[in-house]
Design an enzyme around this catalytic site. Structure first.
Site, PDB file in Angstrom:
ATOM      1  N   GLY A 150       0.812  -1.220   0.000  1.00 18.28           N
ATOM      2  CA  GLY A 150       0.000   0.000   0.000  1.00 18.28           C
ATOM      3  C   GLY A 150       0.838   1.259   0.000  1.00 18.28           C
ATOM      4  O   GLY A 150       0.494   2.245   0.652  1.00 18.28           O
ATOM      5  N   ALA A 151       1.931   1.254  -0.766  1.00 16.18           N
ATOM      6  CA  ALA A 151       2.868   2.382  -0.745  1.00 16.18           C
ATOM      7  C   ALA A 151       2.526   3.458  -1.772  1.00 16.18           C
ATOM      8  O   ALA A 151       3.319   4.372  -1.982  1.00 16.18           O
ATOM      9  CB  ALA A 151       4.292   1.884  -0.993  1.00 16.18           C
ATOM     10  N   ASN A 152       1.368   3.380  -2.384  1.00 20.17           N
ATOM     11  CA  ASN A 152       1.013   4.382  -3.395  1.00 20.17           C
ATOM     12  C   ASN A 152       0.267   5.572  -2.808  1.00 20.17           C
ATOM     13  O   ASN A 152      -0.028   6.537  -3.519  1.00 20.17           O
ATOM     14  CB  ASN A 152       0.149   3.748  -4.491  1.00 20.17           C
ATOM     15  CG  ASN A 152      -1.167   3.231  -3.949  1.00 20.17           C
ATOM     16  OD1 ASN A 152      -1.172   2.448  -3.000  1.00 20.17           O
ATOM     17  ND2 ASN A 152      -2.271   3.644  -4.529  1.00 20.17           N
ATOM     18  N   GLY A 154      -0.954   7.756   1.218  1.00 25.39           N
ATOM     19  CA  GLY A 154      -0.987   7.844   2.673  1.00 25.39           C
ATOM     20  C   GLY A 154       0.342   7.596   3.348  1.00 25.39           C
ATOM     21  O   GLY A 154       1.409   7.964   2.859  1.00 25.39           O
ATOM     22  N   ILE A 155       0.278   6.920   4.499  1.00 27.38           N
ATOM     23  CA  ILE A 155       1.489   6.717   5.292  1.00 27.38           C
ATOM     24  C   ILE A 155       2.443   5.742   4.612  1.00 27.38           C
ATOM     25  O   ILE A 155       3.650   5.796   4.843  1.00 27.38           O
ATOM     26  CB  ILE A 155       1.150   6.244   6.721  1.00 27.38           C
ATOM     27  CG1 ILE A 155       0.454   4.882   6.706  1.00 27.38           C
ATOM     28  CG2 ILE A 155       0.290   7.265   7.430  1.00 27.38           C
ATOM     29  CD1 ILE A 155       0.193   4.340   8.095  1.00 27.38           C
ATOM     30  N   GLY A 156       1.915   4.859   3.770  1.00 24.00           N
ATOM     31  CA  GLY A 156       2.800   3.947   3.041  1.00 24.00           C
ATOM     32  C   GLY A 156       3.708   4.691   2.086  1.00 24.00           C
ATOM     33  O   GLY A 156       4.903   4.384   1.986  1.00 24.00           O
ATOM     34  N   SER A 279      -4.233  -0.746  14.669  1.00 24.09           N
ATOM     35  CA  SER A 279      -4.996   0.461  14.978  1.00 24.09           C
ATOM     36  C   SER A 279      -5.447   0.436  16.428  1.00 24.09           C
ATOM     37  O   SER A 279      -5.587  -0.644  17.042  1.00 24.09           O
ATOM     38  CB  SER A 279      -6.228   0.556  14.068  1.00 24.09           C
ATOM     39  OG  SER A 279      -7.128   1.559  14.517  1.00 24.09           O
ATOM     40  N   TYR A 304     -13.907  -4.193  10.703  1.00 24.76           N
ATOM     41  CA  TYR A 304     -12.619  -3.499  10.655  1.00 24.76           C
ATOM     42  C   TYR A 304     -11.853  -3.689  11.964  1.00 24.76           C
ATOM     43  O   TYR A 304     -10.659  -4.031  11.963  1.00 24.76           O
ATOM     44  CB  TYR A 304     -12.837  -2.013  10.390  1.00 24.76           C
ATOM     45  CG  TYR A 304     -11.601  -1.167  10.573  1.00 24.76           C
ATOM     46  CD1 TYR A 304     -10.560  -1.210   9.654  1.00 24.76           C
ATOM     47  CD2 TYR A 304     -11.458  -0.335  11.690  1.00 24.76           C
ATOM     48  CE1 TYR A 304      -9.415  -0.451   9.822  1.00 24.76           C
ATOM     49  CE2 TYR A 304     -10.324   0.434  11.864  1.00 24.76           C
ATOM     50  CZ  TYR A 304      -9.303   0.366  10.934  1.00 24.76           C
ATOM     51  OH  TYR A 304      -8.177   1.119  11.115  1.00 24.76           O
TER      52      TYR A 304
END
Length: 421
Positions: A150-152, A154-156, A279, A304
């Protein structure tokens, strides 16, 4: 009293919140006593300076609570909630053209003061709410290999930028090739590194996960840091390609399978680390053994929070299995962050809460700090299986320390992912 038509009911509630937070006999925030709204330039009948203390609250400094300031634009003052809503919404504090033009000198003064106010807010933008920061700038990751899911966005993406700056070879695992390539170019530009690579990875598909691992192992023989960052939050009821509920299948099972398939290369590269983004929501999460796939009763937030609890139990049990191998595991709460993860929230709620997101939520860069801390901080190199928040060790909820539940979840996950054969 003439009310400003641009002031919504939400902004009036927001003003009342400030009033309740900073109520005193001398300095009272009166939502109806503003002189001029800098967004629509309507004025009320009472021209007087309004004295208030929201600056103290915005700055988060207890020392400044005794300071009383008056903000003036020309000869009139701006009501606090009108000011805050204008700034947070990105409006200039200089008013638009009016029926009776303001003299050029006064208009310039207003524009300068408006810019100063926006800069002040940007600098002091809730340092209190931005949480702990990873301040060790001397750590280098030269010749280290890092995978970030998920590096595309936000925090990634922020973690990928920082790791690339420090010399690491970064592999992005993303579902959408188009967005991944766009983000990769941005990471290359901001980091100044040429060692950032993108590989397609859909955590909702076991086939995609296995393909990702196969491609990665054909390119690299080492892996020093695996950051399990990608996830979904409060999405409508949906299932992965293998038929698992989307939160459980993506946030937990996807990373469970990915991590296990990469364990051999992580052991060969020891010392190495596995960082799993969980989380604070695990606090309210419960694992429903009878309906873990939410087939009988689906509530998006329950699903979630269950998946985030699974993340901590997974990291905790994995640490026991890897003891003595040189591979350490870390779980973390990144904080409340204004990112694309909230794309499934009700659009009306997102729109109304946008000013609050700007004030109270972390930026993606601040949200990535605990991830970077767990991935690089030398002082925790001997820690494993623990939980962190704001770059500090935290104690998770008691049900997140249930070793019997962690073992049950591990055995179930092995069976569901086909690793037990």
């Amino acid at each position: 009293m003439r009310r400003c038509s641009s002031v919504t009911s939400f902004e009036r509630v927001y003003a009342l919140f400030l009033q309740s937070a900073y109520h005193s006999k001398r300095d009272k925030i009166r939502p109806t006593s503003f002189i001029q709204c800098s967004r629509c330039s309507q004025t009320c009948r009472h021209r007087r300076n309004l004295i208030y203390r929201p600056w103290c609250w915005l700055g988060g400094s207890r020392r400044s609570l005794g300071t009383v300031r008056t903000l003036q634009l020309g000869r009139s003052s701006v009501e606090c909630f009108c000011l805050i809503s204008c700034v947070l919404s990105g409006f200039s504090l200089s008013p638009p053209p009016e029926e009776h033009p303001i003299p050029a000198g006064k208009r310039i003064v207003r524009q300068i003061q408006g810019r100063y106010t926006q800069q002040y807010l940007a600098r002091s933008k809730m340092k209190f709410f931005q949480g702990g920061q990873f301040k060790n700038k001397d750590i280098r990751l030269d010749a280290k290999v890092v995978i970030i899911t998920g590096a595309n966005a936000g925090i990634g993406k922020e973690a990928a930028i920082e790791c690339a700056k420090r010399g690491a070879r970064v592999y992005m695992g993303c579902r959408d090739p188009g967005r991944m390539e766009k983000a990769r170019q941005e990471i290359l530009d901001k980091s100044g590194s040429q060692n950032v690579f993108g590989l397609e990875l859909d955590l909702a598909s076991f086939e995609s996960i296995r393909s990702f691992v196969k491609t990665f192992l054909s390119m690299e023989r080492r892996l020093h840091v695996l950051i399990n960052n990608a996830g979904v939050m409060a999405c409508p009821k949906a299932y992965t390609k293998e038929g698992f509920e989307m939160h459980f299948g993506t946030n937990h099972l996807g990373h469970f399978l990915l991590t296990n398939l990469l364990l051999d290369v992580l052991k060969r590269s020891a010392p190495s680390r596995i960082v799993t983004v969980s989380s604070l929501g695990h606090k309210w999460g419960r694992i429903n053994k009878d309906d873990i796939n939410a087939e009988k009763d689906y509530r998006e937030w329950d699903a979630y929070m269950q998946s985030k609890l699974c993340n901590i139990l997974f990291s905790r049990h994995l640490a026991k299995r890897l003891r003595g191998t040189g591979v350490n595991t870390y779980a973390l709460h990144p904080g409340a962050i204004n990112t694309e993860l909230m794309r499934h929230l009700n659009p009306c709620i997102r729109t109304m809460a946008k000013p609050l997101f700007w004030v109270f939520f972390k930026t993606p860069k601040s949200g990535s700090q605990t991830t970077l801390y767990c991935a690089m901080e030398p002082s925790i190199a001997s820690h494993t299986g623990l939980y962190y928040s704001d770059c500090k060790l935290k104690e998770p909820e008691p049900h997140a320390q249930d070793d019997s539940m962690a073992e049950w979840l591990w055995n179930l996950s092995e069976r569901l992912t086909g690793l037990s054969h």
